[in-house]
Design a protein around this motif. Structure first.
Motif, PDB file in Angstrom:
ATOM      1  N   GLY A 142       0.809  -1.223   0.000  1.00 19.33           N
ATOM      2  CA  GLY A 142       0.000   0.000   0.000  1.00 19.33           C
ATOM      3  C   GLY A 142       0.838   1.266   0.000  1.00 19.33           C
ATOM      4  O   GLY A 142       0.294   2.361   0.000  1.00 19.33           O
ATOM      5  N   GLY A 143       2.177   1.126   0.049  1.00 18.72           N
ATOM      6  CA  GLY A 143       3.049   2.298  -0.070  1.00 18.72           C
ATOM      7  C   GLY A 143       3.394   2.978   1.246  1.00 18.72           C
ATOM      8  O   GLY A 143       3.729   4.167   1.263  1.00 18.72           O
ATOM      9  N   VAL A 144       3.347   2.229   2.358  1.00 21.03           N
ATOM     10  CA  VAL A 144       3.700   2.807   3.662  1.00 21.03           C
ATOM     11  C   VAL A 144       5.130   3.375   3.623  1.00 21.03           C
ATOM     12  O   VAL A 144       5.996   2.843   2.915  1.00 21.03           O
ATOM     13  N   ASP A 145       5.369   4.465   4.359  1.00 21.11           N
ATOM     14  CA  ASP A 145       6.697   5.089   4.342  1.00 21.11           C
ATOM     15  C   ASP A 145       7.678   4.331   5.226  1.00 21.11           C
ATOM     16  O   ASP A 145       8.804   4.067   4.848  1.00 21.11           O
ATOM     17  N   SER A 146       7.228   3.991   6.475  1.00 23.41           N
ATOM     18  CA  SER A 146       8.129   3.274   7.382  1.00 23.41           C
ATOM     19  C   SER A 146       7.321   2.409   8.342  1.00 23.41           C
ATOM     20  O   SER A 146       6.150   2.690   8.619  1.00 23.41           O
ATOM     21  N   LEU A 147       8.008   1.374   8.826  1.00 25.05           N
ATOM     22  CA  LEU A 147       7.354   0.406   9.714  1.00 25.05           C
ATOM     23  C   LEU A 147       8.215   0.152  10.937  1.00 25.05           C
ATOM     24  O   LEU A 147       9.437   0.031  10.819  1.00 25.05           O
ATOM     25  N   VAL A 148       7.565   0.065  12.110  1.00 29.30           N
ATOM     26  CA  VAL A 148       8.245  -0.411  13.313  1.00 29.30           C
ATOM     27  C   VAL A 148       7.510  -1.681  13.741  1.00 29.30           C
ATOM     28  O   VAL A 148       6.275  -1.696  13.790  1.00 29.30           O
ATOM     29  N   ILE A 149       8.262  -2.731  14.000  1.00 29.17           N
ATOM     30  CA  ILE A 149       7.648  -3.985  14.454  1.00 29.17           C
ATOM     31  C   ILE A 149       8.092  -4.247  15.882  1.00 29.17           C
ATOM     32  O   ILE A 149       9.297  -4.379  16.159  1.00 29.17           O
ATOM     33  N   ALA A 150       7.105  -4.284  16.794  1.00 28.08           N
ATOM     34  CA  ALA A 150       7.399  -4.498  18.216  1.00 28.08           C
ATOM     35  C   ALA A 150       6.930  -5.890  18.608  1.00 28.08           C
ATOM     36  O   ALA A 150       5.771  -6.248  18.356  1.00 28.08           O
ATOM     37  N   ASN A 151       7.817  -6.659  19.212  1.00 28.00           N
ATOM     38  CA  ASN A 151       7.409  -8.013  19.622  1.00 28.00           C
ATOM     39  C   ASN A 151       8.161  -8.466  20.859  1.00 28.00           C
ATOM     40  O   ASN A 151       9.217  -7.935  21.198  1.00 28.00           O
ATOM     41  N   ARG A 152       7.550  -9.445  21.556  1.00 30.86           N
ATOM     42  CA  ARG A 152       8.166 -10.015  22.752  1.00 30.86           C
ATOM     43  C   ARG A 152       9.418 -10.797  22.353  1.00 30.86           C
ATOM     44  O   ARG A 152      10.475 -10.619  22.935  1.00 30.86           O
ATOM     45  N   THR A 153       9.290 -11.638  21.337  1.00 38.24           N
ATOM     46  CA  THR A 153      10.440 -12.396  20.841  1.00 38.24           C
ATOM     47  C   THR A 153      11.120 -11.568  19.744  1.00 38.24           C
ATOM     48  O   THR A 153      10.590 -11.446  18.633  1.00 38.24           O
ATOM     49  N   MET A 154      12.278 -10.994  20.075  1.00 40.69           N
ATOM     50  CA  MET A 154      12.929 -10.041  19.160  1.00 40.69           C
ATOM     51  C   MET A 154      13.284 -10.666  17.807  1.00 40.69           C
ATOM     52  O   MET A 154      13.192 -10.015  16.771  1.00 40.69           O
TER      53      MET A 154
END
Ligand SMILES: NC(=O)c1ccc[n+]([C@@H]2O[C@H](COP(=O)([O-])OP(=O)(O)OC[C@H]3O[C@@H](n4cnc5c(N)ncnc54)[C@H](OP(=O)(O)O)[C@@H]3O)[C@@H](O)[C@H]2O)c1
Length: 285
Positions: A142-154
């Motif tokens: 969809g053309g997102v500029d940037s993403l941050v992925i937060a998770n318990r298991t890195m």
């Protein structure tokens, strides 16, 4: 000839797809039934081959068969290939094609319900499991500029961040706690919860990955969890003045897109959403 549609899974008892798909078929006066079938992993091949029959329009597929059906299909489209999972099969006169409407359904629900277009925006994905992967690919497309992925298991967050980078999107993996999470939330246009936190009978029923004080009023907060309909995170988002959207919309809109592939007709999304909400409410969600 009455056409047959349905959903396979193992187990399948919980699925509400038959409720809202049958409501859509009935609303449009289409002579078809939508059932649910429990199919064991060993039975997937025979079941899929049976879909070539003239009275079959196709099926939806849920866990754990989304990858297992692929070898039995004649063609798999680009979305499903990228996702590595098929949630919709269409029978074209004995030829079976595989599709994935989960990611497009997620985007359609957000667009229709909140007006959100990923183009040029910053998104924070909470979680790094199966649903997070599909949603990440949808946002990338969809053309997102940037993403941050937060998770318990890195390690799992890092795998997804790498996938986004490989697809040309700036991305970062962070822990789902502490100042680094608060900072990521503060600058996010879209926050999507893809963890099971807040899910009824899940690992942390009353939990929320973020509190109202940590959610910007300008953000759209989409929880993919839909039991309960109003999760603790959605309550926090509403208290923060943010736009809150529950997971039932994503579920219904993946069905809207499947319906259109089988019938060639515009699906009555409002009828489907009303039927799904009524069913969830009657189940105490
Ligand atoms: N609305 C829809 O159409 C739709 C579609 C698909 C799924 N869902 C819902 O989305 C949720 C996730 O599904 P999934 O298939 O992505 O599951 P999954 O592959 O099992 O991933 C679960 C995720 O939740 C995290 N998690 C679990 N317990 C946690 C806890 N106590 N604290 C922090 N993080 C925790 C996991 O972190 P780790 O990696 O550290 O284990 C992982 O990121 C489920 O509630 C499911 O019902 C909704």
């Amino acid at each position: 000839m009455t056409k047959r549609l349905g959903i396979i899974g193992y187990p399948i008892g919980h699925s509400i797809s038959p409720i809202f798909q049958q409501a859509a078929l009935d609303a449009l006066g289409i002579d078809a039934t939508y059932e649910k079938w429990e199919v064991t992993p060993e039975g997937v091949g025979d079941f899929v081959n049976g879909l070539r029959a003239p009275d079959s329009w196709g099926i939806n597929i849920t866990l754990p068969h989304k990858q297992a059906v692929i070898p039995f299909l004649d063609e798999v489209d680009e979305w499903a290939t990228a996702a590595g999972a098929v949630n919709t099969i269409v029978n074209h006169d004995g030829r079976l094609t595989g599709h994935n409407t989960d990611g497009p359904g997620f985007l359609r629900a957000l667009l229709v319900e909140t007006g959100y277009d990923p183009k040029g925006t910053r998104a924070l994905i909470l979680g790094a499991g199966g649903s997070a992967r599909g949603i990440l690919l949808a946002l990338v497309r969809g053309g997102v500029d940037s993403l941050v992925i937060a998770n318990r298991t890195m390690e799992r967050a890092e795998t997804l961040a790498k996938l986004a980078v490989e697809n040309g999107v700036k991305s970062e993996a962070i822990p789902i706690a502490g100042n680094v999470l608060i900072k990521a939330a503060a600058s996010a246009d879209l926050i999507v919860n893809c963890t099971s936190v807040g899910m009824s009978h899940g690992p942390d029923e009353q939990g929320t990955p973020l509190t109202a004080a940590e959610i910007p009023a300008s953000a759209i907060v989409n929880d993919v969890v839909y039991t309960p309909l109003e999760t603790p995170l959605l309550r926090e988002a509403t208290a923060a003045g943010a736009t809150a959207l529950g997971g039932l919309h994503m579920l219904v809109y993946q069905g809207v897109l499947s319906f259109q592939m089988w019938t060639g007709q515009e699906a009555p999304a409002d009828v489907m959403l009303a039927a799904a909400t009524k069913e969830m409410t009657s189940r105490g969600a």
